[in-house]
Enzyme design. Structure first.
Site, PDB file in Angstrom:
ATOM      1  N   LYS A 131      33.630  45.849  36.929  1.00 42.54           N
ATOM      2  CA  LYS A 131      34.517  45.033  36.894  1.00 42.54           C
ATOM      3  C   LYS A 131      34.925  43.438  37.850  1.00 42.54           C
ATOM      4  O   LYS A 131      35.318  42.691  37.332  1.00 42.54           O
ATOM      5  CB  LYS A 131      35.173  46.066  38.093  1.00 42.54           C
ATOM      6  CG  LYS A 131      36.757  45.874  38.361  1.00 42.54           C
ATOM      7  CD  LYS A 131      37.133  46.969  39.722  1.00 42.54           C
ATOM      8  CE  LYS A 131      38.287  46.701  40.633  1.00 42.54           C
ATOM      9  NZ  LYS A 131      38.735  47.210  41.212  1.00 42.54           N
ATOM     10  N   ASP A 150      41.442  48.693  36.892  1.00 40.97           N
ATOM     11  CA  ASP A 150      41.467  48.620  38.747  1.00 40.97           C
ATOM     12  C   ASP A 150      42.675  50.057  38.393  1.00 40.97           C
ATOM     13  O   ASP A 150      42.752  50.397  36.903  1.00 40.97           O
ATOM     14  CB  ASP A 150      42.139  48.149  39.420  1.00 40.97           C
ATOM     15  CG  ASP A 150      43.124  47.356  39.170  1.00 40.97           C
ATOM     16  OD1 ASP A 150      44.016  47.529  38.051  1.00 40.97           O
ATOM     17  OD2 ASP A 150      44.255  46.525  40.068  1.00 40.97           O
TER      18      ASP A 150
END
Length: 232
Positions: A131, A150
């Site tokens: 991420k 997310d």
């Protein structure tokens, strides 16, 4: 992941995804990263600090941090106690301080003080999972390697029926990469996050026939709301 084989999606699925993307661009025409930064190093550090923390809080912490330690060379030599105190309010401050110091050391000693521009090298840095790497590549270098997933992107993807996976971020990311054009992957995350922080919050309208998104004038075909309608 972008070089791996992605799930097969039908033409109809991709066309629907494109319509959703177009509509998001209509309401959020200038999607951008909300972490304040002036260079790739600052974005990397801010993204590491953003784990389990809001962007707003990180943006309050980083000005002093970057004023004192603006480069990997300076941050790697910072007393760990000083780093801990500077990032204390972001949560998990001891681990984050260690990540900042170790990452800065690797950057200074192995990459001439520069943030690498590829996934494999970024993943060598402490605190930089996929991420984080996607955030840095997409926003600092304009490289669409993947989609940042997310909590908002998870919720959006499930409500809009873009994935069947509830919590597996890797599988959700692969579904999104297969549905949307690669040149939009970085924007896509920002668009979904903007929508998730606005009309598509975790707590939705209690009236099944009136999705919260419609209160904002956005016809999102919310999967969760449609499911409620079928049961009512």
């Amino acid at each position: 992941m972008s070089k791996q084989k992605l799930p097969r999606k039908t033409k109809k699925q991709k066309e629907r995804a494109q319509k959703i993307l177009n509509e998001l661009y209509t309401y959020y025409p200038n999607p951008e990263c909300e972490l304040d930064h002036r260079n790739p190093f600052e974005l990397l550090i801010a993204t590491i600090l953003s784990a389990q923390c809001t962007d707003v809080r990180v943006n309050k912490v980083t000005p002093e941090l970057f004023e004192l330690y603006p480069t990997p060379e300076l941050m790697k030599d910072a007393p760990i106690e000083d780093l801990e105190e500077l990032v204390r309010t972001t949560g998990f401050f001891r681990n984050k301080a260690k990540s900042l110091k170790e990452t800065s050391t690797i950057l200074a000693e192995e990459f001439d003080g520069k943030v690498p521009q590829n996934m494999d090298d970024l993943l060598k840095l402490r605190g930089a999972a996929r991420k984080t790497a996607n955030v840095v590549l997409g926003n600092a270098f304009g490289i669409n390697e993947g989609v940042v997933v997310d909590t908002h992107v998870k919720r959006f993807s499930n409500r809009f029926g873009l994935t069947k996976h509830k919590s597996n971020t890797d599988k959700i990311e692969r579904d999104l990469m297969a549905l949307f054009p690669q040149e939009n992957w970085t924007d896509l995350s920002h668009l979904m996050i903007h929508h998730g922080r606005g009309p598509c919050k975790a707590r939705i309208s209690s009236a099944p026939d009136h999705p919260l998104c419609e209160e904002y004038g956005i016809n999102c075909e919310c999967q969760k709301m449609r499911d409620k309608e079928k049961k009512s």
